[in-house]
Design a protein around this motif. Sequence first.
Motif, PDB file in Angstrom:
ATOM      1  N   ASP A 168     -27.219 -12.779 -19.782  1.00  0.00           N
ATOM      2  CA  ASP A 168     -28.590 -12.776 -19.269  1.00  0.00           C
ATOM      3  C   ASP A 168     -28.609 -12.372 -17.794  1.00  0.00           C
ATOM      4  OD1 ASP A 168     -31.146 -13.150 -20.368  1.00  0.00           O
ATOM      5  OD2 ASP A 168     -31.409 -15.033 -19.299  1.00  0.00           O
ATOM      6  N   THR A 169     -27.727 -12.986 -17.015  1.00  0.00           N
ATOM      7  CA  THR A 169     -27.661 -12.681 -15.579  1.00  0.00           C
ATOM      8  C   THR A 169     -27.281 -11.228 -15.352  1.00  0.00           C
ATOM      9  OG1 THR A 169     -27.063 -14.964 -15.045  1.00  0.00           O
ATOM     10  CG2 THR A 169     -26.543 -13.290 -13.394  1.00  0.00           C
ATOM     11  N   LEU A 170     -26.289 -10.736 -16.085  1.00  0.00           N
ATOM     12  CA  LEU A 170     -25.883  -9.338 -15.946  1.00  0.00           C
ATOM     13  C   LEU A 170     -27.050  -8.401 -16.249  1.00  0.00           C
ATOM     14  CD1 LEU A 170     -22.704  -7.514 -16.998  1.00  0.00           C
ATOM     15  CD2 LEU A 170     -24.826  -6.812 -18.083  1.00  0.00           C
ATOM     16  N   SER A 171     -27.791  -8.693 -17.317  1.00  0.00           N
ATOM     17  CA  SER A 171     -28.941  -7.852 -17.686  1.00  0.00           C
ATOM     18  C   SER A 171     -29.980  -7.836 -16.581  1.00  0.00           C
ATOM     19  CB  SER A 171     -29.564  -8.361 -18.992  1.00  0.00           C
ATOM     20  OG  SER A 171     -28.639  -8.293 -20.047  1.00  0.00           O
ATOM     21  N   HIS A 172     -30.267  -9.004 -16.011  1.00  0.00           N
ATOM     22  CA  HIS A 172     -31.251  -9.079 -14.926  1.00  0.00           C
ATOM     23  C   HIS A 172     -30.772  -8.289 -13.704  1.00  0.00           C
ATOM     24  CE1 HIS A 172     -32.823 -13.150 -16.662  1.00  0.00           C
ATOM     25  NE2 HIS A 172     -33.078 -12.119 -17.443  1.00  0.00           N
ATOM     26  N   GLU A 173     -29.489  -8.439 -13.389  1.00  0.00           N
ATOM     27  CA  GLU A 173     -28.949  -7.753 -12.215  1.00  0.00           C
ATOM     28  C   GLU A 173     -29.009  -6.231 -12.381  1.00  0.00           C
ATOM     29  OE1 GLU A 173     -27.864  -8.928  -9.359  1.00  0.00           O
ATOM     30  OE2 GLU A 173     -27.954 -11.064  -9.781  1.00  0.00           O
ATOM     31  N   LEU A 175     -30.855  -4.405 -14.563  1.00  0.00           N
ATOM     32  CA  LEU A 175     -32.150  -3.816 -14.896  1.00  0.00           C
ATOM     33  C   LEU A 175     -33.239  -4.097 -13.861  1.00  0.00           C
ATOM     34  CD1 LEU A 175     -32.269  -4.582 -18.731  1.00  0.00           C
ATOM     35  CD2 LEU A 175     -31.715  -2.409 -17.618  1.00  0.00           C
ATOM     36  N   TYR A 176     -33.161  -5.236 -13.182  1.00  0.00           N
ATOM     37  CA  TYR A 176     -34.261  -5.636 -12.307  1.00  0.00           C
ATOM     38  C   TYR A 176     -33.907  -5.647 -10.825  1.00  0.00           C
ATOM     39  CZ  TYR A 176     -35.648  -7.527 -16.894  1.00  0.00           C
ATOM     40  OH  TYR A 176     -35.922  -7.687 -18.223  1.00  0.00           O
ATOM     41  N   GLN A 177     -32.627  -5.538 -10.503  1.00  0.00           N
ATOM     42  CA  GLN A 177     -32.200  -5.587  -9.101  1.00  0.00           C
ATOM     43  C   GLN A 177     -31.595  -4.250  -8.689  1.00  0.00           C
ATOM     44  OE1 GLN A 177     -32.874  -8.369  -7.360  1.00  0.00           O
ATOM     45  NE2 GLN A 177     -33.616  -9.395  -9.214  1.00  0.00           N
ATOM     46  N   ASP A 178     -31.605  -3.992  -7.387  1.00  0.00           N
ATOM     47  CA  ASP A 178     -31.006  -2.765  -6.862  1.00  0.00           C
ATOM     48  C   ASP A 178     -29.741  -3.137  -6.097  1.00  0.00           C
ATOM     49  OD1 ASP A 178     -30.503  -0.216  -6.009  1.00  0.00           O
ATOM     50  OD2 ASP A 178     -31.909  -0.295  -4.325  1.00  0.00           O
ATOM     51  N   HIS A 179     -28.587  -2.731  -6.647  1.00  0.00           N
ATOM     52  CA  HIS A 179     -27.305  -3.020  -6.002  1.00  0.00           C
ATOM     53  C   HIS A 179     -26.569  -1.704  -5.755  1.00  0.00           C
ATOM     54  CE1 HIS A 179     -27.670  -7.327  -6.506  1.00  0.00           C
ATOM     55  NE2 HIS A 179     -27.925  -7.163  -7.791  1.00  0.00           N
ATOM     56  N   PRO A 180     -26.825  -1.053  -4.626  1.00  0.00           N
ATOM     57  CA  PRO A 180     -26.237   0.273  -4.376  1.00  0.00           C
ATOM     58  C   PRO A 180     -24.714   0.278  -4.282  1.00  0.00           C
ATOM     59  CG  PRO A 180     -27.336  -0.575  -2.414  1.00  0.00           C
ATOM     60  CD  PRO A 180     -27.708  -1.485  -3.534  1.00  0.00           C
ATOM     61  N   LEU A 181     -24.092  -0.874  -3.995  1.00  0.00           N
ATOM     62  CA  LEU A 181     -22.639  -0.933  -3.858  1.00  0.00           C
ATOM     63  C   LEU A 181     -21.934  -1.270  -5.174  1.00  0.00           C
ATOM     64  CD1 LEU A 181     -22.326  -2.812  -0.434  1.00  0.00           C
ATOM     65  CD2 LEU A 181     -22.338  -0.354  -0.862  1.00  0.00           C
ATOM     66  N   ILE A 182     -22.703  -1.497  -6.230  1.00  0.00           N
ATOM     67  CA  ILE A 182     -22.144  -1.889  -7.522  1.00  0.00           C
ATOM     68  C   ILE A 182     -22.195  -0.724  -8.501  1.00  0.00           C
ATOM     69  CG2 ILE A 182     -22.401  -3.452  -9.498  1.00  0.00           C
ATOM     70  CD1 ILE A 182     -21.458  -4.819  -6.943  1.00  0.00           C
ATOM     71  N   ASP A 186     -18.409  -0.325 -14.095  1.00  0.00           N
ATOM     72  CA  ASP A 186     -17.353  -1.243 -13.671  1.00  0.00           C
ATOM     73  C   ASP A 186     -17.813  -2.692 -13.803  1.00  0.00           C
ATOM     74  OD1 ASP A 186     -15.668   0.849 -13.100  1.00  0.00           O
ATOM     75  OD2 ASP A 186     -16.074   0.842 -10.943  1.00  0.00           O
ATOM     76  N   TYR A 187     -19.072  -2.929 -13.483  1.00  0.00           N
ATOM     77  CA  TYR A 187     -19.641  -4.284 -13.585  1.00  0.00           C
ATOM     78  C   TYR A 187     -19.586  -4.762 -15.036  1.00  0.00           C
ATOM     79  CZ  TYR A 187     -22.991  -8.005 -12.299  1.00  0.00           C
ATOM     80  OH  TYR A 187     -23.610  -9.215 -12.048  1.00  0.00           O
ATOM     81  N   GLU A 190     -15.864  -5.424 -16.032  1.00  0.00           N
ATOM     82  CA  GLU A 190     -15.361  -6.685 -15.475  1.00  0.00           C
ATOM     83  C   GLU A 190     -15.954  -7.886 -16.212  1.00  0.00           C
ATOM     84  OE1 GLU A 190     -13.027  -7.240 -13.313  1.00  0.00           O
ATOM     85  OE2 GLU A 190     -12.661  -5.157 -12.760  1.00  0.00           O
ATOM     86  N   CYS A 191     -17.219  -7.789 -16.534  1.00  0.00           N
ATOM     87  CA  CYS A 191     -17.889  -8.873 -17.258  1.00  0.00           C
ATOM     88  C   CYS A 191     -17.271  -9.045 -18.641  1.00  0.00           C
ATOM     89  CB  CYS A 191     -19.380  -8.586 -17.366  1.00  0.00           C
ATOM     90  SG  CYS A 191     -20.324  -9.889 -18.177  1.00  0.00           S
ATOM     91  N   ALA A 192     -16.993  -7.951 -19.321  1.00  0.00           N
ATOM     92  CA  ALA A 192     -16.395  -8.011 -20.659  1.00  0.00           C
ATOM     93  C   ALA A 192     -15.029  -8.690 -20.615  1.00  0.00           C
ATOM     94  CB  ALA A 192     -16.279  -6.604 -21.244  1.00  0.00           C
ATOM     95  N   HIS A 193     -14.207  -8.350 -19.614  1.00  0.00           N
ATOM     96  CA  HIS A 193     -12.898  -8.978 -19.472  1.00  0.00           C
ATOM     97  C   HIS A 193     -13.034 -10.481 -19.194  1.00  0.00           C
ATOM     98  CE1 HIS A 193     -11.234  -4.864 -19.138  1.00  0.00           C
ATOM     99  NE2 HIS A 193     -10.090  -5.441 -19.493  1.00  0.00           N
ATOM    100  N   MET A 194     -14.002 -10.824 -18.367  1.00  0.00           N
ATOM    101  CA  MET A 194     -14.232 -12.228 -18.031  1.00  0.00           C
ATOM    102  C   MET A 194     -14.651 -13.026 -19.269  1.00  0.00           C
ATOM    103  SD  MET A 194     -16.859 -13.836 -15.219  1.00  0.00           S
ATOM    104  CE  MET A 194     -18.317 -13.462 -16.190  1.00  0.00           C
ATOM    105  N   LEU A 195     -15.541 -12.462 -20.090  1.00  0.00           N
ATOM    106  CA  LEU A 195     -16.007 -13.139 -21.289  1.00  0.00           C
ATOM    107  C   LEU A 195     -14.882 -13.270 -22.318  1.00  0.00           C
ATOM    108  CD1 LEU A 195     -19.553 -11.570 -21.737  1.00  0.00           C
ATOM    109  CD2 LEU A 195     -18.996 -13.846 -20.896  1.00  0.00           C
TER     110      LEU A 195
END
Length: 201
Positions: A168-173, A175-182, A186-187, A190-195
């Motif tokens: 849920d958090t990844l989807s919000h980040e 789709l709804y946030q602007d992270h120019p350095l991300i 890769d995000y 990394e999330c898949a490996h963590m899960l």
Amino acid sequence: MKREIRVPKQKRSIEKKNKIIEAAYKLFNENGYHNINTAQIAKEAGLSTGCLYDYFVDKQDIFMDVLKVYNEKMAQFIHSQLSNLPEDMDLLDLMKQFIHIFLEAHQHSKGFHQEVIALSYANNSISSLTTSYEKQETLTAFATYLKKHGVLLENKNEKVLLMLNTLDTLSHELLYQDHPLIDPDDYIDECAHMLKALLIN
């Protein structure tokens, strides 16, 4: 004297109530909750404002019914996507598929979903409905899927809830946030490996 709210039983009445819900969903999604009033919803539905108040107490009452329908559609979408996944997937690839399912589900109604997030912080009824339905239904679906495909977990519900909160958090980040350095790819990786690490430990 308290106004009596009609519970539709006849086909025509049910159709009218559904028209109101569909119109409200469209307007909430496009313009936000606070920029819409009941008169606009009634007009969009092709009904009088008086007719709208036959079925709903106020705008929040309408929003709650829209949210129920939205939650059901999200759950149905997730169930259908899970049922289409191959049975022999590697766990890492499976986590990536879970991420893409969540991203696609959130894409369907970005405007409305953002309204739900914002309103849930200020309204306990909305927060409770979102948490109780969305989390419980989705948790059960993912836990059942993992067990069916041989992923047996200790502390199953706790681990799956952590996974869902992360998705849920990844989807919000993304789709709804602007992270120019991300970098989104890769995000996700990394999330898949963590899960994967969460589920096998």
